[in-house]
Structure formats: structure tokens, C-alpha cells
Design a protein around this motif. Structure first.
Motif, PDB file in Angstrom:
ATOM      1  N   PRO A 342       0.811  -1.217   0.000  1.00  0.00           N
ATOM      2  CA  PRO A 342       0.000   0.000   0.000  1.00  0.00           C
ATOM      3  C   PRO A 342       0.843   1.265   0.000  1.00  0.00           C
ATOM      4  N   GLU A 345       1.853   2.084  -3.578  1.00  0.00           N
ATOM      5  CA  GLU A 345       0.784   2.735  -4.337  1.00  0.00           C
ATOM      6  C   GLU A 345       0.623   4.196  -3.928  1.00  0.00           C
ATOM      7  N   GLN A 346       0.833   4.483  -2.639  1.00  0.00           N
ATOM      8  CA  GLN A 346       0.741   5.864  -2.187  1.00  0.00           C
ATOM      9  C   GLN A 346       1.888   6.700  -2.753  1.00  0.00           C
ATOM     10  N   ASN A 372       1.884  -7.521  -6.998  1.00  0.00           N
ATOM     11  CA  ASN A 372       1.287  -6.198  -6.859  1.00  0.00           C
ATOM     12  C   ASN A 372       0.796  -5.737  -8.228  1.00  0.00           C
ATOM     13  N   CYS A 394      -5.110   4.815  -5.629  1.00  0.00           N
ATOM     14  CA  CYS A 394      -4.917   4.802  -4.202  1.00  0.00           C
ATOM     15  C   CYS A 394      -4.808   6.108  -3.485  1.00  0.00           C
ATOM     16  N   ALA A 654      -6.580  -7.099   0.827  1.00  0.00           N
ATOM     17  CA  ALA A 654      -7.280  -6.084   0.041  1.00  0.00           C
ATOM     18  C   ALA A 654      -8.753  -5.994   0.431  1.00  0.00           C
TER      19      ALA A 654
END
Length: 971
Positions: A342, A345-346, A372, A394, A654
Motif C-alpha cells: 500500500p 501505491e501511495q 502487486n 490509491c 485487500a
């Protein structure tokens, strides 16, 4: 060369020296001078298009304003040691023209201990010249190790003494040729002579390490025979030609730097308000303001409650520091693979706000990145998640080519170079265009060289180990702002490497941002002292950190004018949300059947709500799930732990984030239960109405509480308006002393659990004896969260006794201290530098006992994580006439895999086996025969489950895989 006054005979001899053999260079010989010039030309491109402004500035300072020229010279001169018999004799076909030109050698040793490596030969050749022509041992002393270490190991000065003169070259002919190689190269690059090269200052040792890594990078690029075709005729070699080749190669490989002289933001808060689109909270403003106020790069430690927005504040701070001080990218280090995804993605979304094309320069560094979706979309050309057209909603893999020789044997001609990465072969092809990601960075040990990287903290710790090519990893950090999230998660063993990394980063002037919600004061002091030790170049710096004015708080440390500075927030910084009472109660239970916890879950969810259960043992989580599934439970039921295969774990993580995360909204179920292990402890952005948790050390217990009532605006049932924590995994003994789960005590130690139990007891009352009271937890008391967090952590790890009399706290403390001391001592064996040698000014002898050369990624990780080694295997089910993947996909008679889609399905069954099965797995498991030609699979162990009962023996155990429970061990 003739213009330099060299005799025709010397010109002829220099023109015959080879640098790359046809046999190992795509069938084309490449002359030595050609390779030196190619490497210098690559260095010139790196200066223009890759190096950070901060590092360019330092090279300009030490070279008298000629940083680019000096960088090209030091990169190109690295292979001058190939002008010696030990190297020129390695290939008979290439040696023939050299011998014909009149360069001779006698019998060379065959004993590997006496063989002569061209990296140390170069240092032996260069060192006396530097001392003589620069007139300074000090100036020469930090430069020759850069040549000696370009194959990954820095020898001592005694290590560059040839075993006998024959291997280095004996007689006037060799002396003249070796001198000519250095002189010709030096003149062609742009210096008048060797004296003209002399630096006016010296880089600090950590800066030398970064420079050494950049030399290796330039060498590896220039050694790619697909980009630099061999030139066997001297009249084809020219620096202009090398520069053209380097520009073309750089573009064809898709290489680039990061921000490239990032402009200052328009105002101080713009990195938060404009770039990240957030309304700044007080703690975020405080971190960013401290970054603006620092006069030089330094260390920032942000301590704030869970859910405060520390990560966004750290990214904004990274932009500020990069713009102010000339850094070119960011590395964000996370505690686990699961938390890295995560964050990747950020960071992707954040990087795109600078330039959409930069998204192809963001690397995800962990072994399961293939799963991913965003990684696959960007780096392997797959479809974007959820059909996105663009934007974001995201290491290294493979075997280690350096293992082709040992530390003290002969270097097989450039065995470390041309390391095509597994992912490039298996994915988007070997030569992506400049508009795509640079697959070159996916090669072994290169991941941190990408401009922006997110990965496990292991990659930072690897840069503090005495391993081969550690300089390449450190070079990847030196041009970046380094952010370490959940820094408290490092145990005492890992902490030794983190402290070592902070020393080196401090000396290199790299800005570092550490984030934590639960950092003990002693660790805060330790990190500050480590960074300032690097800044000051001493091993024993202690700069007292003032007590913070409140919580949240920010600590800064830097050196200016020869003075070390350590400061904390001068005034209390309010949290974004007011503290609220969190009710704590006991549920005494140390059983493994899950019945008592399951009953408490049913009661908690009866009138609606989302319940998170966090336990310390996979088998306990499975038992609780089984009990709830078997006897019924309202609403959705999910199980999340580390013994799920990769695909199941990713899917469930997820789904939990979707249903319990900050954007859940109307998707949040009325009834839901998640049973998890420590995976849910941190960097898991979910919001639970009720938490049931096994007892853990206080800081980790508070981390788990951070998943409780985390998001504002979440709708909750009336019964759960107030946050509530039920602590289990412990029970009172008849003598009043707590009894813990065996797994908990094995993981955390008795002392830290006793301290945590004492603090919970102060709020929840005396710990009941199991079976002596009602089944459900009692009323208990409260902690005020987040206000009580720093005090609880400080008391938990302080020196005052806090346990009731009779708990034998002193005895537990002594046992804990003895164990921790052993773990700390064990780590020192692998640290990059011995403490007594930290203040030495050069890299000479850094690999004083050779290098640690892990054969696998798991072995490298084992250096920085103290614990029993583990291995991964791919679940395969035996079927009539062949094999199937974990999900039923047909593989073939021998496990054959036809395409990437099937490979993906198969790799989704990757699972990490428990440590107690490691030895059996290594002895008994092998890849399937049909995987031999598949890059992603050829080294993967297959866990073959039999068709009859779905189990397989593994050592003394028998295991199976259940699609819901995960890996199951059978008695």
C-alpha cells in the motif's frame, strides 16, 4: 598515444591489451582502453542525468570545481589493473596478440590463494604513483581503495601486495605499459597529467562508499556487451565514440535520475496542501516546519499517534529536504512486505504529481512484488488495476553472480557484470525504450539505485552489512531522502544494523526521517546518537535529547559548525483528535482450542459491529476461526495470517482494507470479524469497533489498539460507541503470577510481557485465574488514547520496577538482558564497520574478514533478522497424469508452464514455511522438472500435495493446504 611521446613499441603493446574477451563479450574482443573510456563516458552521462545535486556539489568541492571531469576519471581508471600478466593470461586467444607484441610472463601460479585479481592489481599499480605524483599519502589513501574495491570488497593495504612480482608484471616493458595505460587514459579524459588529477580535499568515508557504488554502476553499464560492442582495433577507440555509445546505451536502457534539481515549493505548506491535498494537522505542520528550519541535512524523528498522518507528513518533508539540499529521490522503508504494497501505491500517486513519467522510476523492493497489480502494470506492461487508464487509485531476485568466485580467488573476468535480471527476461523484454521503466535497475543488488523506491526495511539494513557490493546499495541511498516507517518495529538485533546505517547516512549527509507512534525514549536517544556519530565522525557521540514538551513531538539532530545539535518540539503539539478513554478488560485464556475467544467474539458482534482479533500464533488463529465457523457467527468472517499463500493473503488483505479501511463508507458491513496474527499490528489502515488481542509488549499492544476507532465519521452500532479492548492470551496463576501463551513468551520474552501485564492490570484490575470466573470479560478500566501512549511506553521500557511483588520481575529482567546481550553481540559479526575503526578516514580494510556472500535472498535477509531461517515453496497438487497449481490450473506431466499467465497463477501459491520445517524443506523439496526453463520458477521449491489426501510428509511432520485455513500441520 604517439603525441604523448610514447615509443612505437609501447603504443603497439598498449593497443593489444584486452579488457573484455570475445568469449565473454558477445563474441567480440574489447580493448582495455576502450572499456576504460566507455566507463568514463558512462560516468559523464551519470553526472549529467543521474547524480544528485548534493553529491555533484561534494565532488566539485574535493576536486577544485572539476567534479564532472574527476568523476569520469575515477570511474574509468577502475580497471587499470587489467594491464598485468595475471589478467592478460586468463584467455589464451586474447593473450596471443599481447605476447606477439613483446609482453611476456613466466609461469603464473595455479594456487587460488596466490592468484592475482585485477581490482587489487589496479590498486597496487596506482597507489605508488598517486603517492609520488600527488605528493601526499593522505590524498592517495582514500582514492586507491576505490579501485581496489570495485568488485565488491575493500582489502587492507597488505591485501594489495602481490604474492610475487610475476603476476603484476616484471621488467621495464610491463612498467612502461602500465604507466602508459594510466597516462593515456588520463590525458584523453581531459587532465594534463596525473599530478593534475590530484583532489584538493577528501570525501568522508561514507561519501567514499557512495562514490565506490557509483563506480560499480558505471562499470556494469559499460560492461553490457549489448550496449557497448567490442572494439578490437585501436584506431576504432576514441573518447568521442565512447561518449556517443554511452548516450545511446543510457537511452536504450531507459535509465534516468529522479527530480533533477527540484525547485523549492511556493510556500512552506504547499508540499502538504497542494501536492498531497490534505488540510495539515498540527503534527504534520510541526514536522514540515522543522524540516524548513534545519540549516543542514539531518535526522528528524516524528512521534505521533496511529492514524495521525505521519506518512503523508514524511513525504512532504522529503520534498522540502530534497529541494533545499539537492537530493534526487526517496526511499521509504517499511517493516514488512505486506505494509510495503500500500505504501508503494501511495508513493506512486505522490510521485506522479511531480511528473507523470516518474511513475516508471518507482521501484517496489521485496520478493513478492510480482503480485502487486500496479507493479505489474508499470514494470511489466500489464493492465492497470480496475481498468485505470493512468494515474494511481490509491531485490533483488535470482542467484548471486558474485558467487562465481570466492573472496580470495581469482576474479573470473568481470563475473559480476552483465547481470540480466530475472524480471527483465520474464517480463517486458531486455531492452525497454526510454519511455518505459528501466529494467536494468531490477538486477541483483541494484534496486535502491532507482530514483524512488519503497520496500522492506531490510534493504536499508543490507546497506549496513559487510557484504559484497555493499557500496552499490549505499550509493542508492546516498542521493535520496530516507524515510523509515514504524521504526520501533526493529528488535535489538535489527537495531544494530539500523544504528550502523544511521551512522553512515549521517556521515554522508543524507537526510533521514524516522516515524513511530510508540518509540521508547532510550531508542530515540540511540538513533540521535548514531546519526550524530556519523556527522561528527566519532563512535561515541552522546548528545542528550531534551524531554519532548508533549505528544505528538518532533526531534531533530544535525551538525553545524563542528557542533552537534539535538532538539525536540519546544511546545506541546495537539493531536488531530482528542484523547478518548479506551476500556480495557481481561479475558483469561491460554488455551489453543479457541473456544473462549470465539465466545467473546460472538458476544461482541451479536448486536452488530466489526471485531478485530489479533493473536500471537497461527495455530491459535486457525482454531478460533474454526470454532466460529463451526458453531456459527453473525456476519462476515475472515482469517489473515502469514501461512496463507501469496494470492490468498493479498486478496484477503485487500478485502479487509476495502471493508474496514478509510474509504469503506457504505461498504462497511454491519457484522464482521477478522481474525489475524501480528500482520494486523501496524501499517494496516483498518478501523475496528472492538479489539480482542493476545497480550504483547506494551508498544505493540498500543499499535494494535491503533486499529480501534481509527477513522473519523465511521458509523458504529450503539453498543460500540466507546472503544473497547479485551486482552487475552494470559491468565492469572494460583500464586498470582501471570501465565502466558508459550508462543507469546517464545516470541517476546517473559520480561516485556510481565511489564505489559502490569500496566494493563493498573487499568483493568487484577488478572483473573482462568476458569474461576464467568466466560466473558469483565468491565475493566481505561487508558486515555493517545495521551497515555508515550507515558505507557516509557514506563514499559524504563528502569523502575512496575510489576506487583511476587512476579519475579528482577529475575525475568536478568534473563531478558542476557538474551538481548547475546543477540546484540551476534549482530556485530556482520556490521559493516567495527566500532573501533569507525573514525578511520578511508575504506581501506573495510572487509577486514572477507565479505559475507549470501547465496540466496533468504540468507541475506537472515543477516539482518535474527531468527531461525525460513524458505518459500510453491504449492502444487499432484493430479492424474501430472500436476495442478494450488487453484487447479493444469500444469503438465512434469509441471510444465506454458505462458506468463499460468506462471502467475502458479506463483500465487507461494507460501513461506514455518522455521521448524526449513531443514526438511531444503533437504526434501526441489523445483519440478518442467520449471527448468522458466526464470521465475527454476529455483522455486515445489511443495507437492498428494492426490489422495491433499497432504505431504515434510521431515517429521505432515502438512496440507486448506484454501481457508492456509497451511495446516497434522500431528
Amino acid at each position: 598515444m604517439k603525441a604523448m611521446g610514447l615509443s612505437p613499441q609501447t603504443v603497439e603493446r598498449v593497443s593489444r591489451l584486452w579488457g573484455k574477451s570475445a568469449a565473454r563479450n558477445g563474441g567480440r574482443t574489447h580493448l582495455l582502453l576502450g572499456h576504460l573510456l566507455d566507463t568514463a563516458a558512462v560516468a559523464g552521462v551519470m553526472w549529467d542525468r543521474y547524480l544528485s545535486a548534493a553529491f555533484r556539489r561534494r565532488l566539485d568541492e574535493v576536486s577544485g570545481g572539476r567534479g564532472r571531469l574527476w568523476f569520469m576519471w575515477v570511474c574509468g581508471i577502475h580497471d587499470c589493473g587489467k594491464a598485468c600478466p595475471a589478467f592478460q593470461a586468463m584467455d589464451a586467444a586474447e593473450a596471443a596478440p599481447v605476447l606477439a607484441a613483446g609482453l611476456r610472463w613466466g609461469r603464473l601460479p595455479t594456487d587460488r590463494r596466490k592468484m592475482w585479481r585485477h581490482d587489487v592489481a589496479g590498486a597496487a599499480l596506482l597507489k605508488p604513483r598517486l603517492v609520488a605524483e600527488w605528493g601526499s599519502d593522505e590524498a592517495a589513501g582514500w582514492v586507491w581503495p576505490l579501485v581496489a574495491g570495485h568488485h565488491g570488497v575493500f582489502p587492507s593495504v597488505r591485501g594489495i601486495e602481490p604474492p610475487h612480482r610475476e603476476v603484476q608484471g616484471r621488467g621495464a616493458a610491463w612498467d612502461e605499459v602500465q604507466r602508459a595505460v594510466v597516462d593515456v587514459f588520463t590525458r584523453v579524459v581531459g587532465f594534463e597529467d596525473m599530478a593534475d588529477v590530484r583532489p584538493v580535499g577528501a570525501l568522508r568515508k561514507a561519501e567514499q562508499l557512495a562514490l565506490s557504488g557509483l563506480i560499480v554502476m558505471a562499470d556494469w553499464i559499460a560492461s553490457d556487451s549489448r550496449q557497448f560492442l567490442g572494439l578490437a582495433e585501436a584506431d576504432l577507440v576514441s573518447f568521442d565514440g565512447s561518449r556517443r555509445r554511452a548516450e545511446v546505451a543510457w537511452d536504450r536502457l531507459g535509465l534516468r535520475g529522479g527530480w533533477r534539481d527540484l525547485p523549492l515549493p511556493r510556500d512552506r505548506l504547499e508540499p502538504l496542501t497542494g501536492r498531497l491535498g490534505v488540510t495539515p494537522r498540527a503534527s504534520q505542520r510541526e514536522l514540515l516546519e522543522r524540516a524548513w528550519s534545519m540549516p543542514v541535512p539531518g535526522l528528524l524523528i516524528a512521534e505521533a499517534p496511529m492514524g495521525e498522518g505521519k506518512t503523508k507528513a514524511a513525504l512532504a518533508t522529503a520534498e522540502c529536504l530534497a529541494a533545499r539540499f539537492g537530493f534526487d529521490g526517496v526511499f521509504v522503508a517499511m517493516p514488512t512486505q505486506a505494509t510495503s504494497d500500500p505504501m508503494y501505491e501511495q508513493v506512486l500517486q505522490w510521485v506522479r504529481t511531480f511528473d507523470p513519467e516518474l511513475e516508471s522510476q518507482v521501484a517496489l523492493l521485496h520478493g513478492r512484488r510480482r503480485f502487486n497489480a500496479w507493479w505489474r502494470a508499470i514494470w511489466e506492461g500489464g493492465p492497470r488495476p480496475d481498468g485505470a487508464a493512468d494515474g494511481c487509485g490509491c531485490e533483488d531476485g535470482g542467484t548471486d553472480p558474485a558467487g562465481a568466485y570466492d573472496d580470495f580467488g581469482a576474479i573470473d573476468e568481470d563475473a559480476d557484470n552483465g547481470m540480466q535480471c530475472t524480471e527483465a527476461r520474464a517480463g517486458a523484454g531486455s531492452l525497454p525504450g526510454a519511455d518505459g521503466p528501466a529494467h536494468w535497475f531490477l538486477g541483483n543488488k541494484r534496486g535502491l539505485l532507482t530514483a524512488f523506491a519503497v520496500g522492506t526495511v531490510d534493504h536499508l539494513l543490507h546497506a549496513a552489512t559487510r557484504t559484497r557490493h555493499v557500496m552499490l546499495r549505499f550509493a542508492g541511498l546516498a542521493g535520496k531522502v530516507v524515510v523509515v516507517d514504524e521504526v520501533h518495529a526493529a528488535d535489538i538485533y535489527m537495531r544494530q544494523f539500523l544504528v550502523e546505517a544511521l551512522r553512515w547516512l549521517g556521515q554522508a549527509g543524507v537526510p533521514v526521517v524516522l516515524l513511530s507512534a510508540t518509540l521508547p525514549p532510550a531508542q530515540r536517544q540511540l538513533f540521535v546518537d548514531a546519526y550524530l556519530s556519523g556527522v561528527q565522525g566519532a563512535a561515541d557521540v552522546h548528545q542528550l535529547v531534551p524531554e519532548p514538551a508533549g505528544y505528538p513531538c518532533v526531534t531533530v539532530a544535525y551538525g553545524v559548525g563542528g557542533r552537534a545539535v539535538a532538539e525536540t518540539s519546544r511546545e506541546a503539539v495537539p493531536s488531530w483528535r482528542e484523547s478518548a478513554p479506551v476500556k480495557l478488560s481481561w479475558l483469561p485464556d491460554t488455551g489453543t482450542d479457541g473456544k473462549r475467544v470465539a465466545e467473546a467474539v460472538r458476544d461482541a458482534v451479536a448486536d452488530g459491529g466489526v471485531v478485530l482479533v489479533v493473536v500471537n500464533q497461527v495455530a491459535r488463529a486457525q482454531a478460533i476461526y474454526d470454532e466460529l465457523r463451526g458453531r456459527g457467527c453473525d456476519g462476515e468472517l475472515h482469517l489473515l495470517h502469514a501461512r496463507l499463500c501469496a494470492a490468498h493473503r493479498a486478496d484477503r488483505t485487500a478485502k479487509c482494507l476495502r471493508l474496514m479501511g478509510p474509504l469503506a463508507g457504505e461498504n462497511r458491513p454491519r457484522h464482521m470479524v477478522v481474525i489475524a496474527t501480528q500482520l494486523a499490528e501496524q501499517s494496516f489502515d483498518v478501523d475496528a469497533d472492538v479489539l480482542i488481542t493476545d497480550l504483547a509488549p506494551t508498544d505493540l499492544l498500543l499499535q494494535r489498539i491503533g486499529r480501534l476507532h481509527r477513522h473519523s465519521g465511521t458509523r458504529r452500532p450503539d453498543a460500540h460507541r466507546a472503544p473497547r479492548v479485551v486482552v487475552t492470551g494470559v491468565a492469572g496463576g494460583r500464586d498470582g503470577v501471570p501465565r502466558f501463551l508459550g508462543a507469546s513468551e517464545a516470541i517476546y520474552g517473559r520480561w516485556s510481557l510481565l511489564r505489559a501485564a502490569a500496566l494493563v492490570t493498573e487499568a483493568a484490575g487484577q488478572l483473573p485465574i482462568a476458569g474461576a470466573q464467568d466466560l466473558l470479560p469483565g468491565e475493566g478500566g481505561v487508558w486515555s488514547i493517545p495521551a497515555d501512549v508515550p507515558g505507557l511506553v516509557a514506563r514499559a521500557y524504563g528502569s523502575d520496577e512496575i510489576c506487583p511483588a511476587g512476579w519475579h520481575e528482577a529475575e525475568a529482567w536478568e534473563q531478558w538482558q542476557a538474551k538481548e546481550a547475546k543477540r546484540e553481540e551476534k549482530a556485530t559479526e556482520f556490521l559493516l564497520c567495527r566500532q573501533r575503526e569507525w573514525a578511520s578516514p578511508t575504506l581501506e580494510g573495510l572487509h577486514y574478514a572477507g565479505s559475507r556472500v549470501p547465496a540466496t535472498e533468504e540468507q541475506l535477509d537472515a543477516l539482518v533478522r535474527d531468527g531461525d531461517p525460513t524458505v518459500e515453496a510453491v504449492i502444487v497438487r499432484r493430479a492424474p497424469g501430472g500436476y495442478r497449481a494450488y487453484d487447479g490450473t493444469w500444469l503438465g506431466v512434469h509441471g510444465e508452464v506454458d505462458d506468463d499467465e499460468v506462471t502467475d497463477r502458479l506463483m500465487g501459491g507461494t507460501i513461506r514455511l514455518p522455521a521448524k520445517l526449513t531443514a526438511a524443506a531444503q533437504a526434501e523439496l526441489r523445483p519440478l522438472p518442467g520449471w527448468a526453463d522458466r526464470p521465475w520458477l527454476q529455483y522455486q521449491l515445489a511443495l507437492v500435495l498428494e492426490e489422495e489426501d491433499g497432504t505431504t510428509p515434510l521431515g517429521k511432520h505432515r502438512v496440507s493446504y486448506d484454501d481457508v485455513l492456509g497451511l495446516v500441520e497434522h500431528q
